[in-house]
Design a protein around this motif. Sequence first.
Motif, PDB file in Angstrom:
ATOM      1  N   ALA A   1       0.795  -1.275   0.233  1.00 19.77           N
ATOM      2  CA  ALA A   1       0.140  -0.078   0.122  1.00 19.77           C
ATOM      3  C   ALA A   1       0.789   1.295   0.212  1.00 19.77           C
ATOM      4  N   ALA A   2       1.913   1.363   0.748  1.00 17.13           N
ATOM      5  CA  ALA A   2       2.758   1.983   1.319  1.00 17.13           C
ATOM      6  C   ALA A   2       3.493   2.623  -0.635  1.00 17.13           C
ATOM      7  N   ALA A   3       4.115   1.325  -1.341  1.00 20.33           N
ATOM      8  CA  ALA A   3       4.773   1.490  -2.406  1.00 20.33           C
ATOM      9  C   ALA A   3       3.477   1.770  -3.257  1.00 20.33           C
ATOM     10  N   VAL A   4       2.233   2.049  -3.286  1.00 21.21           N
ATOM     11  CA  VAL A   4       1.081   2.041  -3.836  1.00 21.21           C
ATOM     12  C   VAL A   4       1.209   3.828  -4.657  1.00 21.21           C
ATOM     13  N   PHE A   5       1.021   4.176  -2.637  1.00 18.43           N
ATOM     14  CA  PHE A   5       0.845   5.179  -2.619  1.00 18.43           C
ATOM     15  C   PHE A   5       1.301   6.115  -3.402  1.00 18.43           C
ATOM     16  N   SER A   6       2.425   5.972  -3.000  1.00 23.28           N
ATOM     17  CA  SER A   6       4.016   6.800  -3.494  1.00 23.28           C
ATOM     18  C   SER A   6       3.717   6.826  -4.942  1.00 23.28           C
ATOM     19  N   ALA A   7       3.918   5.396  -5.780  1.00 20.16           N
ATOM     20  CA  ALA A   7       3.469   5.636  -7.526  1.00 20.16           C
ATOM     21  C   ALA A   7       2.360   6.471  -7.922  1.00 20.16           C
ATOM     22  N   LEU A   8       1.280   6.569  -7.054  1.00 23.19           N
ATOM     23  CA  LEU A   8       0.717   7.989  -7.938  1.00 23.19           C
ATOM     24  C   LEU A   8       0.426   8.728  -7.400  1.00 23.19           C
ATOM     25  N   PHE A   9       1.856   9.609  -6.503  1.00 15.78           N
ATOM     26  CA  PHE A   9       2.279  11.404  -6.841  1.00 15.78           C
ATOM     27  C   PHE A   9       2.854  10.939  -7.325  1.00 15.78           C
ATOM     28  N   PHE A  10       4.102  10.405  -7.862  1.00 16.69           N
ATOM     29  CA  PHE A  10       4.623  10.388  -9.174  1.00 16.69           C
ATOM     30  C   PHE A  10       4.035  10.098  -9.958  1.00 16.69           C
ATOM     31  N   VAL A  11       3.123   9.366 -10.131  1.00 18.12           N
ATOM     32  CA  VAL A  11       2.140   9.860 -11.985  1.00 18.12           C
ATOM     33  C   VAL A  11       1.665  10.617 -11.673  1.00 18.12           C
ATOM     34  N   LEU A  12       0.841  11.651 -10.598  1.00 20.39           N
ATOM     35  CA  LEU A  12       0.352  13.170 -10.854  1.00 20.39           C
ATOM     36  C   LEU A  12       1.188  13.833 -11.500  1.00 20.39           C
ATOM     37  N   SER A  13       2.342  13.643 -10.425  1.00 16.34           N
ATOM     38  CA  SER A  13       3.372  14.564 -11.365  1.00 16.34           C
ATOM     39  C   SER A  13       3.768  14.689 -12.452  1.00 16.34           C
ATOM     40  N   PHE A  14       4.140  13.176 -13.156  1.00 21.55           N
ATOM     41  CA  PHE A  14       4.134  13.028 -14.542  1.00 21.55           C
ATOM     42  C   PHE A  14       3.185  13.996 -15.273  1.00 21.55           C
ATOM     43  N   LEU A  15       1.276  13.593 -15.032  1.00 24.94           N
ATOM     44  CA  LEU A  15       0.107  14.358 -15.702  1.00 24.94           C
ATOM     45  C   LEU A  15       0.503  15.831 -16.020  1.00 24.94           C
ATOM     46  N   SER A  16       1.184  16.342 -15.186  1.00 21.68           N
ATOM     47  CA  SER A  16       0.731  18.030 -14.542  1.00 21.68           C
ATOM     48  C   SER A  16       1.875  18.285 -15.191  1.00 21.68           C
ATOM     49  N   ILE A  17       3.634  17.954 -15.278  1.00 20.90           N
ATOM     50  CA  ILE A  17       4.481  18.238 -15.850  1.00 20.90           C
ATOM     51  C   ILE A  17       4.555  18.330 -17.400  1.00 20.90           C
ATOM     52  N   ARG A  18       4.275  17.147 -17.620  1.00 17.22           N
ATOM     53  CA  ARG A  18       3.990  17.277 -18.937  1.00 17.22           C
ATOM     54  C   ARG A  18       2.933  18.260 -19.663  1.00 17.22           C
ATOM     55  N   ARG A  19       2.752  18.806 -19.573  1.00 19.17           N
ATOM     56  CA  ARG A  19       0.902  19.821 -19.674  1.00 19.17           C
ATOM     57  C   ARG A  19       1.684  20.788 -19.579  1.00 19.17           C
ATOM     58  N   ILE A  20       2.918  21.106 -19.212  1.00 23.06           N
ATOM     59  CA  ILE A  20       3.209  22.530 -19.559  1.00 23.06           C
ATOM     60  C   ILE A  20       3.942  22.494 -21.131  1.00 23.06           C
ATOM     61  N   ARG A  21       3.775  23.440 -21.342  1.00 25.40           N
ATOM     62  CA  ARG A  21       3.687  24.440 -22.999  1.00 25.40           C
ATOM     63  C   ARG A  21       4.727  25.052 -23.428  1.00 25.40           C
ATOM     64  N   ARG A  22       4.856  26.125 -22.237  1.00 27.46           N
ATOM     65  CA  ARG A  22       5.926  26.976 -22.813  1.00 27.46           C
ATOM     66  C   ARG A  22       7.434  26.366 -23.158  1.00 27.46           C
ATOM     67  N   GLY A  23       7.978  27.228 -24.379  1.00 24.65           N
ATOM     68  CA  GLY A  23       8.848  26.528 -25.172  1.00 24.65           C
ATOM     69  C   GLY A  23      10.126  27.037 -24.313  1.00 24.65           C
ATOM     70  N   GLU A  24      11.091  25.859 -23.713  1.00 22.41           N
ATOM     71  CA  GLU A  24      12.011  26.189 -23.122  1.00 22.41           C
ATOM     72  C   GLU A  24      13.694  26.929 -24.261  1.00 22.41           C
ATOM     73  N   PRO A  25      14.456  27.887 -23.251  1.00 21.97           N
ATOM     74  CA  PRO A  25      15.287  28.528 -24.092  1.00 21.97           C
ATOM     75  C   PRO A  25      16.659  27.904 -23.559  1.00 21.97           C
ATOM     76  N   VAL A  26      16.774  26.645 -24.489  1.00 21.84           N
ATOM     77  CA  VAL A  26      17.882  25.392 -24.336  1.00 21.84           C
ATOM     78  C   VAL A  26      19.330  26.383 -24.920  1.00 21.84           C
ATOM     79  N   GLN A  27      20.214  25.310 -25.097  1.00 25.64           N
ATOM     80  CA  GLN A  27      21.424  25.977 -26.218  1.00 25.64           C
ATOM     81  C   GLN A  27      21.248  25.379 -27.157  1.00 25.64           C
ATOM     82  N   GLU A  28      21.602  26.390 -28.409  1.00 29.12           N
ATOM     83  CA  GLU A  28      21.937  25.573 -30.072  1.00 29.12           C
ATOM     84  C   GLU A  28      22.219  24.492 -30.035  1.00 29.12           C
ATOM     85  N   ARG A  29      22.094  23.631 -31.081  1.00 25.69           N
ATOM     86  CA  ARG A  29      22.782  22.444 -31.173  1.00 25.69           C
ATOM     87  C   ARG A  29      23.873  22.767 -32.328  1.00 25.69           C
TER      88      ARG A  29
END
Length: 427
Positions: free
Chosen positions: A182-210
Amino acid sequence: MPPTSSDVPAASDAPQLWRHPDFRRLWLGQTASQLGEHATLVVLPLFAVLTLDVGADQLGVLRAVGQAPVLLLSLLVGAWVDRWRTRTVMVWADAGRALVLGAAAVLALCGGLGLPALLVAAFAVGALSVFFDVAYQSSLVRLVRRDQLVRGNSALEGSRSAAQVGGPALGGTLVSQLSVPAAAVFSALFFVLSFLSIRRIRRGEPVQERLARPVRTGRRIVEGLRFVAAGPLRAVCLASAAFQFFFAAMTTVYLLFLPRELHVTGAVVGLVLAATGPGALLGSVLAARLPGRFGHGPVLVTAAALGDGVLLCVPALHGSSALTLAALLAVNFVFGTFGQLVNVTVTAVRQALTPAGTQGRAAATITFVGMGMAPLGSLLGGFLAQEWGLRTALLVTAAGMLLSPVLMAASPLARLGRVLEAPAQSA
């Protein structure tokens, strides 16, 4: 693309940060991720202590294995993150940690979660956490202006404080009252929530040019090491190393001292550890105000001395009475307050003094030298507890943590003023 004045709120109007959708998504994602991480950091050691009845040396090894990826991977990850989008790194790290903990839950249900499996799970979660943490430390500076970093970090660190309230308490209660699956499953669910939230970030990032001829990873790592070693962040690096070494040693002893010397339950251990959370919330609020009033250097040194010094009270406690519990809660509250004040302030210092193209490598270098000492500290804590006894080992390791504010006080870091000047940009 870089943020513009039209889509990034003014630093003087902090409430507008919360109206910005990408900032809210980052805030929610990192809160959920930190909640899962703090729960996991309690679940695995407590399962080993309470269910597998491991000795002090074995607990030290378990904690060291979980912390070893910091030493092994931080520099490489820092070089890579400066070339990647932090959003991508964070979402895949969350997905990986959720899968690892899900597998641990299945093993626990099948009766196969012994010490070897715990070691594998701890190492895997630790490795993925390196990716998330390095990317997370570089993400805010790509979303907001440099003059917004203290307020932005204060808001994000405040949410991390909330995770410190719920994570340890939830992990300790689930292991003690319910089950490891139960403890492991609850922890995993929080990582899933983080995944779903952060993947919705839309703004492009100023990374270095290749580049046509990309700079080799080894050279980029060396550039990051040189930047930290030869610049104003060297004192941050050394103080972090001293703190993380002795904090890891102290924590290993602490997790044994509470149930075996003070005879408290797993749920109480979680409650005591969670007491750092409310203090950290207060520390986040103070961090948004005190450095600008008294100077970043004086705040760092004073807060580190008070936060680390209060832990010297713990070895003097005896028994599991209400008075002992109240004292433990008070100590952890004070530690959380001043520890968080240091964390937010030093993060703002690092981000403000580092060019944009070096953010990932600077964060990873400090993490490598600082958190890289944690596995050795955990081993030392287990050894001292085994050889000297829990009370003596706890006193020695808590006293060792005071080396961090001493190093800061003796360095130019202590003279940093109320305003942090931005550095020249570098590739």
